[in-house]
Motif scaffolding. Sequence first.
Motif: not given
Length: 295
Positions: A266-294
């Motif tokens: 979940g990425s949350g609303t940018p105007d409210y998110l303080l941390a973690p900043q990596w939460c903003r990168s939905k596809w980046g996070v999902l991509g990292e999850i897939q790398k681990r599964l592979e």
Amino acid sequence: MDLTRYVTTFGQAMQRKHGEKVYKLSVNAEFSCPNRDGSRGIGGCTFCNVSSFSPATTRHGTVREQIEHGRERVGQLTGARKFLAYFQAYSNTYGELDRLKSLYDEALACDQVIGLAVGTRPDCVPDPVLDLLADYQQQGKEVWLELGLQSANDTTLATINRGHDFNAYRDAVSRAQARNLQLCTHLIIGLPGERGDDALDSFARVLELGVDSIKVHPLHIVKGTQIARQWKQGEITELSMEEYCDTVAEIVRRAPPELIFHRLHGSGTPDYLLAPQWCRSKWGVLGEIQKRLEG
């Protein structure tokens, strides 16, 4: 990127069942919460600011107006023709039964709405409410009850001022299952005092109860919350992207094939998110999850 090789997503499950894509349309019916109005507690959960996850488009207008606006917007983007009214903000079973029925009926009367997804707390589902949801399901509506557990650890639940314990969740699940309601459980990874192994323990305890689906996301530290104040004072640390992705990948590995995943991030609303900043990168996070599964 294709995580559907590893999990059954909610979108997949709905397409198989209904023959086409089904989208959730968020609705804010201006419910409250027993953890805010004093009946169970005050101040709400320490992580909660509903504005950080409730879309701006759902903050004004009647249920019908919100659905019609969302249906037009999503329909234009996706071509979707079937929708669920997603009662999302706060505790959407917390009210008089007549009011609940009126709001749910208003949503179901909208064109192309085939059912409901109702987000709430385990301590806010009395039997008459479960009977109402089960009746809609018996009428052929697609009904999902989404229970916010967040953690199965009672110490953590007390720390975040949740206002209920794991037994309340266990009881709610038992009564909902007795009515054959479809259940989704929400879990948050990275709550204060918890890390990956704690989330895996919560996941295991949820699986033992035989729920249909889960929704997981990292702890969002958002403006206007007690956790944000604790974070600024250095009292809690934010979860790393690496630990989050490691934990989610392990959850996927341990999941039975029939378990449906409503969300892996979940990425949350940018105007409210303080941390973690990596939460903003939905596809980046999902991509990292897939790398681990592979791997």
